[in-house]
Design a protein around this motif. Structure first.
Motif, PDB file in Angstrom:
ATOM      1  N   UNK A 102      43.808  33.033  48.636  1.00 24.29           N
ATOM      2  CA  UNK A 102      43.124  33.095  47.346  1.00 24.29           C
ATOM      3  C   UNK A 102      43.978  33.835  46.327  1.00 24.29           C
ATOM      4  N   UNK A 103      43.952  33.320  45.097  1.00 25.70           N
ATOM      5  CA  UNK A 103      44.657  33.935  43.969  1.00 25.70           C
ATOM      6  C   UNK A 103      43.601  34.501  43.031  1.00 25.70           C
ATOM      7  N   UNK A 104      43.603  35.820  42.848  1.00 32.91           N
ATOM      8  CA  UNK A 104      42.660  36.468  41.944  1.00 32.91           C
ATOM      9  C   UNK A 104      43.365  36.873  40.653  1.00 32.91           C
ATOM     10  N   UNK A 105      42.734  36.573  39.517  1.00 35.58           N
ATOM     11  CA  UNK A 105      43.236  37.030  38.216  1.00 35.58           C
ATOM     12  C   UNK A 105      42.078  37.669  37.466  1.00 35.58           C
ATOM     13  N   UNK A 106      42.399  38.451  36.445  1.00 34.19           N
ATOM     14  CA  UNK A 106      41.353  39.075  35.623  1.00 34.19           C
ATOM     15  C   UNK A 106      40.788  38.070  34.638  1.00 34.19           C
ATOM     16  N   UNK A 107      39.465  38.086  34.501  1.00 29.57           N
ATOM     17  CA  UNK A 107      38.796  37.124  33.632  1.00 29.57           C
ATOM     18  C   UNK A 107      39.231  37.266  32.173  1.00 29.57           C
ATOM     19  N   UNK A 108      39.334  38.490  31.691  1.00 23.80           N
ATOM     20  CA  UNK A 108      39.559  38.671  30.253  1.00 23.80           C
ATOM     21  C   UNK A 108      40.912  38.150  29.789  1.00 23.80           C
ATOM     22  N   UNK A 109      41.923  38.159  30.660  1.00 23.44           N
ATOM     23  CA  UNK A 109      43.253  37.725  30.221  1.00 23.44           C
ATOM     24  C   UNK A 109      43.349  36.204  30.097  1.00 23.44           C
ATOM     25  N   UNK A 110      42.399  35.490  30.649  1.00 16.21           N
ATOM     26  CA  UNK A 110      42.397  34.023  30.499  1.00 16.21           C
ATOM     27  C   UNK A 110      41.227  33.563  29.635  1.00 16.21           C
ATOM     28  N   UNK A 111      40.599  34.514  28.935  1.00 19.98           N
ATOM     29  CA  UNK A 111      39.590  34.157  27.948  1.00 19.98           C
ATOM     30  C   UNK A 111      38.175  34.028  28.455  1.00 19.98           C
TER      31      UNK A 111
ATOM     32  N   UNK B 286      45.543  26.959  48.050  1.00 21.31           N
ATOM     33  CA  UNK B 286      44.724  28.159  47.961  1.00 21.31           C
ATOM     34  C   UNK B 286      43.603  27.991  46.949  1.00 21.31           C
ATOM     35  N   UNK B 287      42.655  28.919  46.974  1.00 18.31           N
ATOM     36  CA  UNK B 287      41.622  28.969  45.948  1.00 18.31           C
ATOM     37  C   UNK B 287      42.123  29.834  44.786  1.00 18.31           C
ATOM     38  N   UNK B 288      41.538  29.637  43.631  1.00 22.59           N
ATOM     39  CA  UNK B 288      41.831  30.512  42.499  1.00 22.59           C
ATOM     40  C   UNK B 288      40.500  31.051  41.988  1.00 22.59           C
TER      41      UNK B 288
END
Length: 399
Positions: free
Chosen positions: A221-230, A277-279
């Motif tokens: 799984x690839x986790x990113x922060x919500x705010x940086x992608x809007x 993977x999941x994102x």
């Protein structure tokens, strides 16, 4: 044109967690489909109704979502300490392939009940009343799952008062233990963090450089922060699945993340590896209204998580992704842990589009490497239909 009669194959249609799939005993499949290969894939695609250019799977058992385009094959295990082998196939909806690269955590909840009902477990190990422990070998990723199945009057208990957000009706609770959940993916070296870092700078053309936690646990799984992608982390399915540009962005993130994780050699391979993977994107707690209309209060959750599966925002949360969430949350410094407030924690309750889910994991450092012995969560399962599934006699194009 020669008209061949349909063949019928013993099968069980089951709900497991927030997914549904067609379950088979390995021994009941046509001989050509009892071994991995094109014949098996062709059979399962025909059962589900794929590939379907209309994207509806009208001529099969699928229901045209990633949560319902699923198949499971179960057999007695010859592996010491295990009762059954469990193989999961994610059937693509509009493309002609079956993805065998990962597990389905939701359908994992149905494997124990199916194995008992299908006569794959020694009757001596089934109590008259109480809980049956079914030791499952998850063959896709080479991991052990221990399923605790409630038993009443010698039979699997399916009804009860356990409520699972994303499932309309209550049922009996099944506790699952995902043992040593760090996934041993080809090319990933079996490391929980294949890059060696808790957080990486992931360069994604057309999107930018994103901080990302890339973890092999439950499912890559690839986790990113919500705010940086809007985004805020409170989004429901319509906000993303109706936006082709957003879906394209997430697929690009997924493809470049897969390369960084060592799962594929180049981004072009991602199209043939849709299941993994999941994102996912994470955010600190906030109040929102779930898809059912149920209010979710910020004070009742530790963080927000939204995840995509097979190119679309999932209506709830994939079980294997929940394992990844619980594992990452237990490790100080990951984006998931930081969104939950940081520090040491053994369990989190997160908000997803259908409501909330609690998952636990215990992490420790061994020789400088993070390890998690097991992740725990509860789901439910129920047999929806059993009998035979029918497929046209010309199902095997390689015969």
């Amino acid at each position: 044109m020669v008209s061949l009669p349909q063949i019928r194959i013993p099968a069980t249609y089951m709900r497991g967690g927030t997914s549904k799939g067609v379950f088979f005993r390995l021994q009941d499949l046509p001989e050509a489909a009892q071994s991995p290969g094109p014949a098996r894939d062709a059979l399962l695609m025909r059962v589900i109704g794929s590939p379907d250019p209309y994207g509806k799977q009208i001529d099969g058992m699928g229901a045209a979502t990633s949560s319902t385009s699923k198949t499971v094959i179960v057999s007695r295990s010859s592996r010491p300490g295990h009762d059954v082998d469990y193989l999961f196939g994610q059937v693509a909806i509009d493309q002609p392939f079956v993805d065998w690269s990962g597990n389905c955590g939701n359908l994992s909840a149905a494997v124990g009940p199916f194995a008992i009902s299908a006569g794959l477990i020694d009757p001596a190990r089934i109590p008259r009343e109480g809980v049956a422990t079914v030791r499952i070998w998850q063959a896709n990723i080479g991991k052990t799952i221990v399923s605790h199945v409630p038993i009443v009057d010698g039979m699997v208990k399916e009804t009860g008062d356990f409520e699972l957000d994303g499932v309309t009706f209550p049922a009996a609770e099944i506790m699952l233990e995902f043992m040593d959940p760090a996934a041993e993916e080809e090319g990933g070296g079996g490391a929980m963090f294949p890059t060696g870092n808790l957080v990486d700078d992931l360069e994604v053309p057309g999107v930018g450089t994103l901080q990302a936690t890339m973890i092999n646990a439950g499912i890559p799984t690839i986790f990113v922060n919500a705010d940086v992608i809007g985004y805020t982390g409170t989004e429901l399915q319509e906000a993303i699945n109706g936006d082709p540009k957003a879906l394209a962005m997430f697929e690009t993130i997924r493809a470049y993340g897969a390369v960084r994780m060592g799962l594929i050699q180049n981004v072009d391979e991602a199209a043939r590896r849709q299941h993994t993977p999941k994102v996912a994107f994470v955010a600190p707690p906030a109040s929102y209204t779930a898809s059912s209309g149920k209010p979710v209060r910020a004070e009742d959750i530790d963080l927000l998580v939204r995840a995509l599966s097979m190119g679309k925002l999932h209506h709830a949360m994939m079980g294997t992704a929940a394992v990844a969430i619980g594992t990452a949350a237990a490790i100080p410094g990951t984006l998931v842990n930081l969104a939950a407030g940081g520090g040491n924690r053994q369990a989190v309750r997160f908000g997803h589009p259908s409501g909330t889910l609690r998952v636990g994991a215990e992490a420790e450092q061994v020789d400088g490497e993070w390890v998690v012995k097991k992740a725990i969560m509860s789901r439910s399962a129920r047999i929806l239909m059993e009998g035979w599934v029918r497929v046209p006699g010309d199902w095997n194009p390689v015969a």
